[in-house]
Design a protein around this motif. Structure first.
Motif, PDB file in Angstrom:
ATOM      1  N   LEU A  13     -23.328  42.876  10.660  1.00  0.00           N
ATOM      2  CA  LEU A  13     -22.504  43.746   9.836  1.00  0.00           C
ATOM      3  C   LEU A  13     -21.015  43.575  10.121  1.00  0.00           C
ATOM      4  O   LEU A  13     -20.190  44.390   9.708  1.00  0.00           O
ATOM      5  N   ASN A  14     -20.644  42.525  10.836  1.00  0.00           N
ATOM      6  CA  ASN A  14     -19.250  42.276  11.149  1.00  0.00           C
ATOM      7  C   ASN A  14     -18.557  41.675   9.935  1.00  0.00           C
ATOM      8  O   ASN A  14     -18.786  40.539   9.567  1.00  0.00           O
ATOM      9  N   SER A  15     -17.718  42.466   9.278  1.00  0.00           N
ATOM     10  CA  SER A  15     -17.065  42.018   8.055  1.00  0.00           C
ATOM     11  C   SER A  15     -15.561  41.870   8.226  1.00  0.00           C
ATOM     12  O   SER A  15     -14.821  41.879   7.253  1.00  0.00           O
ATOM     13  N   SER A  16     -15.085  41.741   9.497  1.00  0.00           N
ATOM     14  CA  SER A  16     -13.654  41.691   9.742  1.00  0.00           C
ATOM     15  C   SER A  16     -13.017  40.451   9.133  1.00  0.00           C
ATOM     16  O   SER A  16     -11.835  40.457   8.783  1.00  0.00           O
ATOM     17  N   SER A  17     -13.791  39.355   8.998  1.00  0.00           N
ATOM     18  CA  SER A  17     -13.234  38.117   8.481  1.00  0.00           C
ATOM     19  C   SER A  17     -13.384  37.989   6.961  1.00  0.00           C
ATOM     20  O   SER A  17     -12.938  37.002   6.392  1.00  0.00           O
ATOM     21  N   LEU A  18     -13.992  38.966   6.316  1.00  0.00           N
ATOM     22  CA  LEU A  18     -14.182  38.906   4.871  1.00  0.00           C
ATOM     23  C   LEU A  18     -12.896  39.222   4.134  1.00  0.00           C
ATOM     24  O   LEU A  18     -12.131  40.102   4.537  1.00  0.00           O
ATOM     25  N   VAL A  19     -12.679  38.492   3.064  1.00  0.00           N
ATOM     26  CA  VAL A  19     -11.581  38.833   2.169  1.00  0.00           C
ATOM     27  C   VAL A  19     -12.035  40.015   1.318  1.00  0.00           C
ATOM     28  O   VAL A  19     -13.079  39.943   0.670  1.00  0.00           O
ATOM     29  N   PRO A  20     -11.303  41.119   1.304  1.00  0.00           N
ATOM     30  CA  PRO A  20     -11.754  42.318   0.579  1.00  0.00           C
ATOM     31  C   PRO A  20     -12.007  42.039  -0.897  1.00  0.00           C
ATOM     32  O   PRO A  20     -11.422  41.131  -1.496  1.00  0.00           O
ATOM     33  N   ILE A  21     -12.906  42.842  -1.488  1.00  0.00           N
ATOM     34  CA  ILE A  21     -13.198  42.732  -2.914  1.00  0.00           C
ATOM     35  C   ILE A  21     -11.986  43.210  -3.710  1.00  0.00           C
ATOM     36  O   ILE A  21     -11.504  44.328  -3.503  1.00  0.00           O
ATOM     37  N   PRO A  22     -11.469  42.386  -4.613  1.00  0.00           N
ATOM     38  CA  PRO A  22     -10.277  42.787  -5.382  1.00  0.00           C
ATOM     39  C   PRO A  22     -10.598  43.876  -6.388  1.00  0.00           C
ATOM     40  O   PRO A  22     -11.720  43.995  -6.876  1.00  0.00           O
ATOM     41  N   LYS A  23      -9.578  44.652  -6.731  1.00  0.00           N
ATOM     42  CA  LYS A  23      -9.751  45.738  -7.680  1.00  0.00           C
ATOM     43  C   LYS A  23      -9.585  45.283  -9.123  1.00  0.00           C
ATOM     44  O   LYS A  23     -10.020  45.976 -10.045  1.00  0.00           O
ATOM     45  N   ASN A  24      -8.932  44.146  -9.326  1.00  0.00           N
ATOM     46  CA  ASN A  24      -8.693  43.657 -10.681  1.00  0.00           C
ATOM     47  C   ASN A  24      -8.467  42.150 -10.627  1.00  0.00           C
ATOM     48  O   ASN A  24      -8.250  41.581  -9.540  1.00  0.00           O
ATOM     49  N   THR A  30      -4.582  36.289  -6.369  1.00  0.00           N
ATOM     50  CA  THR A  30      -3.716  36.094  -5.209  1.00  0.00           C
ATOM     51  C   THR A  30      -4.479  35.566  -4.008  1.00  0.00           C
ATOM     52  O   THR A  30      -3.871  35.225  -2.995  1.00  0.00           O
ATOM     53  N   SER A  31      -5.821  35.509  -4.124  1.00  0.00           N
ATOM     54  CA  SER A  31      -6.666  35.024  -3.023  1.00  0.00           C
ATOM     55  C   SER A  31      -7.304  33.700  -3.405  1.00  0.00           C
ATOM     56  O   SER A  31      -7.938  33.600  -4.470  1.00  0.00           O
ATOM     57  N   PRO A  32      -7.196  32.667  -2.571  1.00  0.00           N
ATOM     58  CA  PRO A  32      -7.803  31.369  -2.910  1.00  0.00           C
ATOM     59  C   PRO A  32      -9.315  31.439  -3.085  1.00  0.00           C
ATOM     60  O   PRO A  32      -9.870  30.781  -3.975  1.00  0.00           O
ATOM     61  N   VAL A  33     -10.014  32.234  -2.244  1.00  0.00           N
ATOM     62  CA  VAL A  33     -11.480  32.277  -2.331  1.00  0.00           C
ATOM     63  C   VAL A  33     -11.941  32.959  -3.610  1.00  0.00           C
ATOM     64  O   VAL A  33     -12.909  32.521  -4.263  1.00  0.00           O
ATOM     65  N   TRP A  34     -11.266  34.045  -4.012  1.00  0.00           N
ATOM     66  CA  TRP A  34     -11.657  34.722  -5.243  1.00  0.00           C
ATOM     67  C   TRP A  34     -11.235  33.925  -6.473  1.00  0.00           C
ATOM     68  O   TRP A  34     -11.922  33.942  -7.501  1.00  0.00           O
ATOM     69  N   THR A  35     -10.109  33.228  -6.385  1.00  0.00           N
ATOM     70  CA  THR A  35      -9.690  32.364  -7.481  1.00  0.00           C
ATOM     71  C   THR A  35     -10.713  31.262  -7.715  1.00  0.00           C
ATOM     72  O   THR A  35     -11.067  30.933  -8.857  1.00  0.00           O
ATOM     73  N   GLN A  36     -11.227  30.683  -6.617  1.00  0.00           N
ATOM     74  CA  GLN A  36     -12.238  29.646  -6.733  1.00  0.00           C
ATOM     75  C   GLN A  36     -13.529  30.200  -7.325  1.00  0.00           C
ATOM     76  O   GLN A  36     -14.198  29.540  -8.137  1.00  0.00           O
ATOM     77  N   ALA A  37     -13.905  31.430  -6.925  1.00  0.00           N
ATOM     78  CA  ALA A  37     -15.114  32.052  -7.467  1.00  0.00           C
ATOM     79  C   ALA A  37     -14.988  32.277  -8.971  1.00  0.00           C
ATOM     80  O   ALA A  37     -15.939  32.049  -9.739  1.00  0.00           O
ATOM     81  N   ILE A  68     -16.385  41.166 -12.514  1.00  0.00           N
ATOM     82  CA  ILE A  68     -17.065  41.896 -11.441  1.00  0.00           C
ATOM     83  C   ILE A  68     -17.048  41.013 -10.199  1.00  0.00           C
ATOM     84  O   ILE A  68     -17.437  39.842 -10.247  1.00  0.00           O
ATOM     85  N   PHE A  69     -16.603  41.566  -9.084  1.00  0.00           N
ATOM     86  CA  PHE A  69     -16.499  40.811  -7.837  1.00  0.00           C
ATOM     87  C   PHE A  69     -17.440  41.405  -6.797  1.00  0.00           C
ATOM     88  O   PHE A  69     -17.633  42.623  -6.728  1.00  0.00           O
ATOM     89  N   LYS A  70     -18.008  40.527  -5.971  1.00  0.00           N
ATOM     90  CA  LYS A  70     -19.003  40.986  -5.003  1.00  0.00           C
ATOM     91  C   LYS A  70     -19.099  40.009  -3.844  1.00  0.00           C
ATOM     92  O   LYS A  70     -18.928  38.799  -4.018  1.00  0.00           O
ATOM     93  N   HIS A  71     -19.365  40.550  -2.659  1.00  0.00           N
ATOM     94  CA  HIS A  71     -19.727  39.717  -1.510  1.00  0.00           C
ATOM     95  C   HIS A  71     -21.232  39.486  -1.555  1.00  0.00           C
ATOM     96  O   HIS A  71     -22.006  40.431  -1.392  1.00  0.00           O
ATOM     97  N   LYS A  72     -21.669  38.259  -1.779  1.00  0.00           N
ATOM     98  CA  LYS A  72     -23.096  37.949  -1.759  1.00  0.00           C
ATOM     99  C   LYS A  72     -23.483  37.635  -0.325  1.00  0.00           C
ATOM    100  O   LYS A  72     -22.926  36.734   0.311  1.00  0.00           O
ATOM    101  N   THR A  73     -24.441  38.390   0.214  1.00  0.00           N
ATOM    102  CA  THR A  73     -24.811  38.266   1.619  1.00  0.00           C
ATOM    103  C   THR A  73     -26.190  37.663   1.784  1.00  0.00           C
ATOM    104  O   THR A  73     -27.020  37.701   0.871  1.00  0.00           O
ATOM    105  N   LYS A  74     -26.446  37.153   2.978  1.00  0.00           N
ATOM    106  CA  LYS A  74     -27.761  36.650   3.342  1.00  0.00           C
ATOM    107  C   LYS A  74     -28.620  37.809   3.833  1.00  0.00           C
ATOM    108  O   LYS A  74     -28.166  38.945   3.919  1.00  0.00           O
ATOM    109  N   SER A  75     -29.868  37.509   4.193  1.00  0.00           N
ATOM    110  CA  SER A  75     -30.780  38.573   4.612  1.00  0.00           C
ATOM    111  C   SER A  75     -30.342  39.236   5.914  1.00  0.00           C
ATOM    112  O   SER A  75     -30.704  40.375   6.187  1.00  0.00           O
ATOM    113  N   ASP A  76     -29.537  38.529   6.748  1.00  0.00           N
ATOM    114  CA  ASP A  76     -29.080  39.123   7.995  1.00  0.00           C
ATOM    115  C   ASP A  76     -27.751  39.853   7.845  1.00  0.00           C
ATOM    116  O   ASP A  76     -27.180  40.330   8.825  1.00  0.00           O
ATOM    117  N   GLY A  77     -27.244  39.944   6.637  1.00  0.00           N
ATOM    118  CA  GLY A  77     -26.008  40.663   6.390  1.00  0.00           C
ATOM    119  C   GLY A  77     -24.762  39.806   6.434  1.00  0.00           C
ATOM    120  O   GLY A  77     -23.676  40.290   6.109  1.00  0.00           O
TER     121      GLY A  77
END
Length: 363
Positions: A13-24, A30-37, A68-77
């Motif tokens: 459940l350690n999400s400190s390194s995750l880029v937060p889900i954008p609001k719009n 402004t984020s490379p990872v979300w732009t790529q998604a 719609i933006f989302k963090h897709k996780t594996k079975s271990d979170g």
């Protein structure tokens, strides 16, 4: 059915390194990872010819879209990938529910369970992910659409699939934890039953609640939890009937379900290999159980061999004048489901359709 448990897992459940889900979308760009998604999603829609670009005419009714933006996780979170979906807003004026998650759950419950049961002994089950959420078939479609093989089936649509005792164990433990976290009931005290049997919920029970949006969101999440938890089907059906105007008593009933879920998070469905010799259904009805309309509620469960593959709890649309009439309507509902299942078994190539048995509980 639901008394099976699996070894306790430690979720990441350690999400400190995750880029937060954008609001719009502007914030996402402004984020490379979300732009790529977003780029991957748009490219998949174009490559699969999801739509055609044509000139706009004055008489056209333009339908808006939203991201719609989302963090897709594996079975271990842990994080699997950053996910972006472009969806159509049929009526943007009524789009008020907060989108905690977006999943294209186009498969019918009994279809998915059937395929799992029939393939336990035959061959290893693999999961194929499509870059376009509107594609629900696999196999030969991979030649036409952008798809990737994710290997042996282990986790899909929030459901963990593990091999246990020669069969498959389906669990939504992490999804249940997410629901409790959203409701801020992570540390609540569990209860032994999901519903209070001392009385029935009325449409006028208690005062109107201040946040009906949160109630609707949690009730909808619990509906998806019934995919592997048939024991809460009736309780969830009861609270969902009051989503248009939820009151304090309805909220208490919803929280009771969550307290029940708290105590049985690790339970789920166990699909065992065996001879498919019969299609057996059990049905029952709560005659005139609704205190407001005197409508009846019918429920059923269907077994293919020794495996539970379909279940339902639903209010009857017509008021029955006797318990016998309500029971016949309940039987009609389960027979319709059985006929659909028989056709499904024939279409997927089952050599011989099993015998049919329909049993009505007698009180």
């Amino acid at each position: 059915m639901t008394g099976n448990t699996k070894p306790k897992q430690t979720f990441n459940l350690n999400s400190s390194s995750l880029v937060p889900i954008p609001k719009n979308p502007a914030e996402a760009l402004t984020s490379p990872v979300w732009t790529q998604a977003m780029t991957d999603e748009f490219r998949a829609l174009i490559d699969n010819n999801t739509w055609e670009l044509i000139p706009r005419r004055p008489d056209m009714n333009i339908i808006r879209c939203m991201w719609i933006f989302k963090h897709k996780t594996k079975s271990d979170g842990s994080l699997e990938r950053y996910k972006a979906r472009l969806v159509v807003m049929a009526d943007h004026n009524s789009w008020t529910l907060k989108m905690h998650s977006f999943m294209g759950t186009y498969l019918r419950l009994s279809s998915c369970i059937n395929l799992l049961v029939l393939n336990i002994d035959n061959f290893p089950i693999t999961f194929v992910d499509s870059n376009d959420p509107f594609m629900v078939s696999t196999g030969l479609l991979a030649k036409e659409f952008a798809m990737k093989d994710l290997g042996p089936l282990s986790y899909f649509l929030g459901i963990s699939v593990t091999r246990q005792d020669g069969g498959l164990f389906l669990s939504q433990e992490k999804y249940a934890q997410d629901i409790l976290s959203r409701a801020k009931m992570d540390t609540c005290n569990p209860v032994q039953t999901p519903v209070d049997t001392s009385g029935k919920l009325s449409a006028d029970s208690g005062d109107l609640i201040d946040d009906p949006t949160s109630y609707r969101s949690l009730a909808g999440a619990l509906q998806y939890l019934t995919f592997t938890r048939p024991d809460i089907s009736y309780a969830v059906q009861q609270i969902c009937m009051h989503m248009h105007a939820p009151r304090s008593d309805h909220l208490h009933a919803l929280k009771r379900i969550l307290r029940y879920v708290k105590g049985i998070q690790s339970m789920g469905l166990h699909m065992r290999p065996g001879q498919i010799s019969s299609l057996v259904s059990y049905t029952d009805v709560d005659w005139a159980g609704c205190p407001d309309t005197r409508s009846s509620t019918s429920g059923y469960c269907i077994y293919l061999g020794d495996n539970l593959i379909s279940w339902s709890s639903k209010r009857q649309t017509t008021i029955s004048r006797s318990s016998a009439e309500a029971e016949y309507r309940a039987v009609a509902n389960v027979v319709a489901e059985i006929c659909w299942l028989k056709n499904l078994l024939l279409r997927i190539g089952l050599p011989s359709v099993p015998d049919l048995y329909c049993l009505l509980w007698q009180h």
